[in-house]
Design a protein around this motif. Sequence first.
Motif, mmCIF file in Angstrom:
data_model
loop_
_atom_site.group_PDB
_atom_site.id
_atom_site.type_symbol
_atom_site.label_atom_id
_atom_site.label_comp_id
_atom_site.label_asym_id
_atom_site.label_seq_id
_atom_site.Cartn_x
_atom_site.Cartn_y
_atom_site.Cartn_z
ATOM 1 N N THR A 33 36.004 47.492 36.355
ATOM 2 C CA THR A 33 36.289 46.077 36.669
ATOM 3 C C THR A 33 35.635 45.157 35.813
ATOM 4 O O THR A 33 33.996 45.377 36.226
ATOM 5 C CB THR A 33 36.408 45.740 38.500
ATOM 6 O OG1 THR A 33 37.114 46.455 38.641
ATOM 7 C CG2 THR A 33 36.530 44.229 38.020
ATOM 8 N N ASN A 43 37.090 38.971 40.812
ATOM 9 C CA ASN A 43 38.549 38.798 41.219
ATOM 10 C C ASN A 43 38.569 37.614 42.226
ATOM 11 O O ASN A 43 39.560 38.260 43.142
ATOM 12 C CB ASN A 43 39.148 40.620 41.717
ATOM 13 C CG ASN A 43 37.945 40.711 42.289
ATOM 14 O OD1 ASN A 43 36.978 40.484 43.317
ATOM 15 N ND2 ASN A 43 38.329 41.956 43.379
ATOM 16 N N ARG A 99 41.945 45.120 46.683
ATOM 17 C CA ARG A 99 42.993 46.076 46.517
ATOM 18 C C ARG A 99 44.105 45.726 45.671
ATOM 19 O O ARG A 99 44.576 44.720 45.508
ATOM 20 C CB ARG A 99 43.771 47.386 47.654
ATOM 21 C CG ARG A 99 42.671 47.808 48.566
ATOM 22 C CD ARG A 99 43.684 48.040 49.926
ATOM 23 N NE ARG A 99 42.095 48.055 50.976
ATOM 24 C CZ ARG A 99 41.526 49.851 51.038
ATOM 25 N NH1 ARG A 99 41.650 50.275 50.155
ATOM 26 N NH2 ARG A 99 40.687 49.862 51.168
ATOM 27 N N ASP A 100 44.869 46.753 44.918
ATOM 28 C CA ASP A 100 45.510 46.748 44.146
ATOM 29 C C ASP A 100 46.542 46.725 44.666
ATOM 30 O O ASP A 100 46.951 47.609 45.689
ATOM 31 C CB ASP A 100 45.335 47.600 42.976
ATOM 32 C CG ASP A 100 46.570 47.982 41.882
ATOM 33 O OD1 ASP A 100 46.428 47.010 40.778
ATOM 34 O OD2 ASP A 100 47.881 48.689 42.235
ATOM 35 N N THR A 101 47.791 46.021 44.064
ATOM 36 C CA THR A 101 49.208 45.931 45.686
ATOM 37 C C THR A 101 49.707 47.054 45.038
ATOM 38 O O THR A 101 50.443 47.289 46.213
ATOM 39 C CB THR A 101 49.816 44.810 45.101
ATOM 40 O OG1 THR A 101 50.018 45.003 43.671
ATOM 41 C CG2 THR A 101 48.777 43.348 45.098
ATOM 42 N N GLU A 102 49.475 47.913 43.888
ATOM 43 C CA GLU A 102 50.992 48.382 43.997
ATOM 44 C C GLU A 102 49.813 50.505 44.570
ATOM 45 O O GLU A 102 50.809 50.753 45.621
ATOM 46 C CB GLU A 102 51.330 48.723 42.612
ATOM 47 C CG GLU A 102 51.859 50.083 42.659
ATOM 48 C CD GLU A 102 51.783 50.944 41.637
ATOM 49 O OE1 GLU A 102 52.752 51.601 40.634
ATOM 50 O OE2 GLU A 102 51.880 49.577 39.949
ATOM 51 N N PRO A 144 38.954 47.651 43.409
ATOM 52 C CA PRO A 144 38.228 47.517 42.005
ATOM 53 C C PRO A 144 37.449 48.354 41.556
ATOM 54 O O PRO A 144 36.479 49.184 42.963
ATOM 55 C CB PRO A 144 37.981 46.270 41.875
ATOM 56 C CG PRO A 144 38.071 45.549 42.978
ATOM 57 C CD PRO A 144 39.311 46.332 44.092
#
Lengths: 614, 350
Positions: A429, A433, A444-447, A452
């Motif tokens: 990163t 963000n 967090r990354d949603t998936e 990061p």
Amino acid sequence: MTKQVQQLDRVIIRFAGDSGDGMQLTGDRFTSETAQFGNDLSTLPNFPAEIRAPAGTLPGVSSFQLHFADHDILTPGDAPNVLVAMNPAALKANLGDLPRGADIIANTDEFTKRNLQKVGYAGNPLEDESLSEWRVHAVPLTSLTVRALEGFEISKKDAERAKNMFALGLLSWLYNRPTEGTVRFLETKFAKKPDIAKANVAAFQAGWNYGETTESFSVSYEVKPAKLDPGVYRNISGNLALAYGLIAASVQSGLPLFLGSYPITPASDILHELSKHKRFGVRTFQAEDEIAGVGAALGAAFGGALGVTTTSGPGIALKAETVGLAVTTELPLIIVDVQRAGPSTGMPTKTEQTDLLMALYGRNGESPVPVVAPSTPSDCFHAAIEAARIALKYRTPVMLLSDGYLANGSEPWKVPDMEDLPDISVEFTAEPNGEDGAYLPYKRDTETLARPWAVPGTPGLEHRIGGIEKAEGTGNISYDPDNHDKMVRLRQAKIDGIDVPDLVVDDPDGDARVLVLGWGSTYGPIAAAVRRVRKTGAKVAQTHLRHLNPLPANTGDVLRSYDKVLLPEINLGQLAMLLRARFLVDVMGYNRVRGLPFKAEELAAVIQDVIDSE
Amino acid sequence: MSSTESLNGKGLALIPRADAAQTMKDFKSDQEVRWCPGCGDYAILAAVQSFLPELGLRRENIVFVSGIGCSSRFPYYLNTYGFHSIHGRAPAIATGLATSRPDLSVWVITGDGDALSIGGNHLIHALRRNVNLNILLFNNRIYGLTKGQYSPTSEIGKITKSTPMGSLDQPFNPISLALGAEAGFVARTIDSDRKHLQSVLREAAAHRGTSLVEIYQNCNIFNDGAFDALKDPATRDEITLRLEHGQPIVSATKAVRRAADGGIEVVDRAGVDEAEILVHDAHRPDPSLAFALSRLDAPAFDHVPIGIFRSVDRPSYDSLMAEQLATAVAEKGEGRLDALLRSGDTWEVV
């Protein structure tokens, strides 16, 4: 005199001698010759933890078993066709595994009264009738070697020590192995001691010539090359494959490899190997202890390296707290456990699958860690890349569970093409963000739910992480009850959501009612046993777990679709307990904890019993 | 000259410089500082925050790593990268970080329990390896975060919660320990003397390799006044033996000289010939004299050396490792995975 050559489809040879007799080297060389020849093969080194146990004693016996064939094989074999016994202890320790009719090549020079007494032989078994059910070839290996080396500028002791090369030469003749590789090997190994190199080559050639001329061996044997997929092959052990896999993971991720490790059997070879590859940018750090090994690896990971630590069971016990820190700081880290017989020091050179529950649960707090277990020596290569993929993609420590059997055993490996290796590159990163240019280290990354990864040196993203519970998003210290509950669940959900491939079941006709399930290094013996059972016409399905956490999504469905599920494990039923609890399926365990891999014959009988009890 | 030699004495040479001047404010994080009111840690934090700008380094290339204990909360309060780790392990974690990232200025914050008890092993090995780290050891001679047990630097006979009849263990002298591990840079300072503290930090930062700075730090809750004799104007100047390179080792009233038995001794300054007084040589390669100096505070704290005991250059571990990597590439070329996997005995099946 032209001797008869007899065709065989497969052979199992066991070299056995004193720890100082060079049996592992002899076995390794025979393996290389065999690999070069193009047979399929599988090996089982078996040696004591003591470096030099008292000479001539049973605890000092070291052996190396090699199974080679003109077809694909899955195990080092159950029972040797040939035993090379360098002394009475080697004969006594191994005779029990030798089927009637097998060949015994014994070094008569070592069958002295004193050596016989040391292991409790009243008389000389080579001279009485006690070995009448085997084919005994009594060969004075030591004195033949010494005689062959008369005139060489070496000591008598050095001449005697070359007897393993004489034995190797004899066996190489007996099985028509190519010899150039061994000659080259000896010349390289003893490059700094040319006299010793010449003597060893001469002993090796004398052994070959002895086979050709002596009347004790009237027949030599040929095992045709195996029909393998086209490609370039090499022989590889599990530890070497794992080291190469880690280097490949470094190359494929674009991150420098940092290994923090402390020497421990049977994992040390990975440290040794990686320390040779500095030109790949590999940093190896031999730490002051196991804790520092994993600590340094985690520190390097914080700095953006591919952090790895390698150890065996006792080391995992010591590393647990740091692995927990990696769980909560959500940094990528690979922890390699080359399992060995426990508890405590246990039997350091013997194999087991007894660390599964420790790998999964051996930490304080809710501390989920993905677990990957390779199934064969060469699979260690791909499993290492898979462990790195998961660690980097999900920002998590990953346990890689090898074991002593995989570590030291070897098999031919089709070298992969570079384009077939997965791309596991990561992007650090570099931009804020959050709102107003803020950096949120726990957003967090949603998936994937991964957080990061901003490494020191990145301007504007300065942040602090640590072992204290963190507020979601900001990562600031938080003792808020609801936040903690949420973070515990998020960390678990992240691991549960890791993408792992479905279980593939091998069930040729699709109508078997019994499933044999395994994980890790039992793959070879289980698959060989399944083959045997199928040859009798019985139906059995087989599947093997490589991901132990999370389990493949279809695991429950697979287990429930058979009447009976048999799970052989070299522990007292650790995975069986988990599967029963998780899926409410009556998994039957078959458990032996002898420090040795299963034998195919043994498992075939167990599988047959389960089928018969249907 | 090899690259390693050229780095000696230049601890900051590989770390990127800041584009603009910085102030103390740049190094304060947005987190509320949560030590007990009156804790010596506040003074150290303020001293560090006001000292860092003068290093002129890019803030993002500074990392503070800590273990567990009151002092180990330190990284949360600095607007740099930070890693609050686990008890005793900060030197190990920092070793991995500094070894793989020579472009970082890595600082370890630790206490007497963290560094000398649970983490003693990591500390001595970091010192002997000489990784490029600055270790700040806050010594308050007590366990604070676990509420008042004796520590490995507590004096014998200390009455605490866990030693109601007095502690039995001989304490460590952190300076002696560090010198025994052949640390290249070893110093002692005190929380209340900001000027001295910052001067020592400056030297520590400039040293390439591991520097250990013991900071006497007051725990006003569980061991209040442990170092009062060094702070009280009535006794301070008499007790403090200033260690300054090239200067005679003296306090207001005392002086250090060679003793007849070959050791060193503290004598009244009044009656001693100036020429007899030991002149401090921090760069002396052999650590034995520095070790002798480190023993002067025992047993009664009658006279305490403060300053830089030892500052000797030797190649740092991270530089040596980087050099090995560079040598491997220079000799054999950069590694190629395909070639590696196909090395050794191979055969082709067609």
